[in-house]
Every structure is written in structure tokens, then in C-alpha cells.
Enzyme design. Sequence first.
Site, PDB file in Angstrom:
ATOM      1  N   TYR A 143      24.095  62.553 109.391  1.00  0.00           N
ATOM      2  CA  TYR A 143      22.744  62.898 108.930  1.00  0.00           C
ATOM      3  C   TYR A 143      22.525  62.209 107.586  1.00  0.00           C
ATOM      4  O   TYR A 143      23.293  62.423 106.636  1.00  0.00           O
ATOM      5  CB  TYR A 143      22.548  64.421 108.761  1.00  0.00           C
ATOM      6  N   ASP A 249      27.300  57.457 101.673  1.00  0.00           N
ATOM      7  CA  ASP A 249      26.205  58.395 101.414  1.00  0.00           C
ATOM      8  C   ASP A 249      26.821  59.657 100.801  1.00  0.00           C
ATOM      9  O   ASP A 249      27.312  60.531 101.510  1.00  0.00           O
ATOM     10  CB  ASP A 249      25.468  58.700 102.719  1.00  0.00           C
ATOM     11  N   LYS A 278      20.629  65.168  95.202  1.00  0.00           N
ATOM     12  CA  LYS A 278      20.978  66.599  95.166  1.00  0.00           C
ATOM     13  C   LYS A 278      21.529  67.042  93.808  1.00  0.00           C
ATOM     14  O   LYS A 278      20.760  67.218  92.874  1.00  0.00           O
ATOM     15  CB  LYS A 278      21.942  66.920  96.319  1.00  0.00           C
TER      16      LYS A 278
HETATM   17  N1  PLP Z   1      22.216  62.213 103.000  1.00  0.00           N
HETATM   18  C1  PLP Z   1      22.936  63.330 103.177  1.00  0.00           C
HETATM   19  C2  PLP Z   1      24.417  63.208 103.374  1.00  0.00           C
HETATM   20  C3  PLP Z   1      22.336  64.587 103.155  1.00  0.00           C
HETATM   21  O1  PLP Z   1      23.070  65.694 103.341  1.00  0.00           O
HETATM   22  C4  PLP Z   1      20.931  64.654 102.926  1.00  0.00           C
HETATM   23  C5  PLP Z   1      20.239  65.962 102.904  1.00  0.00           C
HETATM   24  O2  PLP Z   1      20.769  66.970 103.250  1.00  0.00           O
HETATM   25  C6  PLP Z   1      20.225  63.463 102.745  1.00  0.00           C
HETATM   26  C7  PLP Z   1      20.896  62.263 102.772  1.00  0.00           C
HETATM   27  C8  PLP Z   1      18.731  63.498 102.501  1.00  0.00           C
HETATM   28  O3  PLP Z   1      18.465  63.980 101.235  1.00  0.00           O
HETATM   29  P1  PLP Z   1      16.989  64.522 100.867  1.00  0.00           P
HETATM   30  O4  PLP Z   1      16.828  65.796 101.611  1.00  0.00           O
HETATM   31  O5  PLP Z   1      17.013  64.702  99.380  1.00  0.00           O
HETATM   32  O6  PLP Z   1      16.027  63.479 101.290  1.00  0.00           O
END
Ligand code: PLP
Length: 442
Positions: A143, A249, A278
Amino acid sequence: MSLIDRDRAHVWHPYTQMATAPAPLAITRGEGVYLYTEDGRKVLDGISSWWVNIHGHSHPKLNAALAAQAGRIEQVIFAGCTHAPAVELAERLVEILPAGLNRIFYSDNGSTAVEVALKMAMQYWRNRGEAGRTKFIALHHAYHGDTVGAMSASEGSIFTSAFTPMLFSVERAHAPYCYRCPLGLTRATCAIDCLSDLETKLAAGRDSVAAVIVEPMLQAAGGMIVWPREFLMGVRRLCDRYGVLMIADEVLTGFGRTGKMFACEHADVHPDLICLSKALTAGYLPMGVTAATDAIYEAFLSDDRTKTFFHGHSYTANPLACAVALASLDLFRETDVLGRVAELEVQLRVGFESLRSLPCVGDVRVIGGVGAIELQSNELNDDESAGGYLANIGPKLAAEFLERGLLIRPLGNIVYFMPPYVITDDEVAWVIEQIGDVLQEL
Ligand code: PLP
């Protein structure tokens, strides 16, 4: 009229739009690990407000940094202007990031941090005269966010199915989901054989792959899947062997969530691009960072405008977000934040392991400040890719936890606890007791 009635009249919430969805919690204030509701309840934030909060809500030092910055400059265009908070934050991030990630590109959130990494990776190869490298390899259960590129890199699921026609195709390799091993092996005796799938995909795309994107050590939204570090080491090794970029990521895992400042440190891996968001701002303001190596940055450094990275957002490097991110990094220096996460991990291991014998528990996974239980569930398979997100058990359990004053939002049949690091031992013990009691009744 109550806040909830006014909310229902005009607000459109993410993910919770069924006609039968429970009313939202109307939060009036937060302090430490607690949220306080309009109707007088005190609720322990067991999910760090969607995984962003680390030092607790409404932290006096973070509040002060924000207020002080607002008194200087709140926002200015970042194309052609700069400011101290952005420069200082870039310096401080480069100091703590895995070595080699020397260039900081600011954006707005986790999804944009990922979009930027994907776009940078593709244009990097184009700028270097290898325009044919346009493909990405991502993992099953991934994700990466809700924007189009991030959705494309994410595993197909209920989150993406309505948008399939607008997504680009991505090769997908096995993830090391040991509890449901894609090869039917067991971790105690396997040799991380699942990695060979990535190698097969890399070999097949020898001249066409731009980058591999992974969530190091913890695939969160896909089911709180904790990796063996050897898999992460293997991803780096294969990216080197096939000459492709590695994108880490760390939107969720960054800033201590897995026990190290960055999850790549578990395997001493240095990615070419890293995505952060985050906890970057300690959960205060939306901000994304994509950090790149000098080699990537230099591929864009040219008087030929076609080589410029044409990506920018109105709020790029927002000074308020930078200031609070800096104050959060100060807290890491002033208090032993990672030491606290290490203690939390020990307590979570003992506490969650004690629940393993419950009949409904399939697997227990703990890393850093995250504890997860995968429930044995027959209704899991309706949306396996998103950790059984649609499994009805999730909302039912969430309601029971809330009844007990605990905000936990299971991902379908995955019950997880991811509190702000400032939670006390007694509070952790109380939460584990609540989880045990609720699961006992299943
Ligand atoms: N990448 C990962 C690993 C995530 O867990 C998330 C969100 O949970 C995202 C990207 C997307 O982040 P955002 O919700 O700030 O767009």
C-alpha cells in the site's frame, strides 16, 4: 445542533461512507495519548491518529514551535524562495537518513512523497538517455497511498478497484508474508526463497525497469506484515545486481515506528530514494519528503529545461510544517525516544505473545512500537489483498474497543495497536488487557 449532526449534513469522510456507518467521534481536544470527545468521553488513541502521532497530542514544545514560526512566516512560494526551517530540516534529515540520501524534496503527504519518487525514478533514467526504463516492480500486499501513481504501485484491492482504468500497470513480486507464505514454506527452514520472484521479474525487465518500490520491514495497510530483515537485504542486493533504483516507502516506518529511526537500518540498507511523511511532523501537519542520492539529483542538474523535475505543490516546504518537524527532531535528541520505543517493543512482545493461545488468534506480529494479531477468519478471503479489509469482524471489534475507551481500527481481521511512543507501561498493559478480553469473547 451537535457537531456530529452538523458533520453529517455536509462533511464527506474517507473510507467510512456506508449508510450504516457509526457516527464519527467528535473530538474537541487531545492531550498525550488521549482524545476527548464532545460528549465527555476520554479515548486512548491506539492508532496514533492514522499512524502519525509519536510524541502525544498537543505537545507543549511542538505547540510552541508552531506558534513561534507562525509569528515569523507561515508560508511562502518554494520555487525561487527559501527559508531557514526548510534548509535546517533538510540538513537535519540528511544527518539522520541512511547514508547517501543527500537531497531533500518536499511535498504534501505520504502519497505525494511516493508520486515524487516514482516520477523522479522514471525521469532519472530518461535524463540519462535510458528512456525505455519506465516500469516499476512493487510487492504483493503493498500500500503506497491513494493518488494515481501510488495506487498503481499498491496491490489491487477494494481501495483501487473502482479506478483500474486510470492506473498504470506494475509488475508485482512476492512479499515475505511468512504466516501465509506464498511458497508454502516455513520461516524456520526457508532461505527467503520468496525473493526469487523479484529476481525473475527483474531479469525479465532487464532494460525496462526503472525502480523497485517496497515498504521496508513492515507492510502496514496490507495487513501489518512484518518482514525478516534478510528479505530487505535481498531487495537491495537484487536492485544492485540488475542496476535499478530502490525506493523505500518509509511513510509509516520512518521516525522510530519499527524501533530504528528508519526501517532500512534493520538491514543496513541504503535505498536510492526514500519517502517520508506521517511522523515527520509528529502528526501535526501534512508534509511529505522524498530524499534522493546525489547521483539522482545530478541527473536533473542541467541547463536543458527538459531535464528539470517539473513537480511542485503550492505548500511545498511549508514553514509551519518544517518548524514542527524540527521541534520533533529536537525531542528525539532531548529525550531517549528510540529507547522508549525499545521498551514499548519488549512490552508488546510479551503482551501480544500472551494472547497467541486464544482460539481466534492466527498469528502475532510485533516490530518496534507496533503490535498486530491476525485473527483466524473464514470471511477473510473476500478481499485478501487488503488484509481482509472488508471482513465484518473489523468494525464490530472497533465498536467494542471504543465502548471500553480505546480507539483501535482493525484492518479487517488484523487487530493492531500502534500508540504514540509516550504511552506509559500501565496504559500499554491496560490496552493489552482490553484486547485480550475482547478477543476472548470471540
Ligand atoms: N505509504 C505508506 C507505506 C503508507 O502507509 C501510507 C498511508 O498509510 C501512504 C504511503 C500514504 O500516505 P498519505 O495517507 O499521507 O497520503
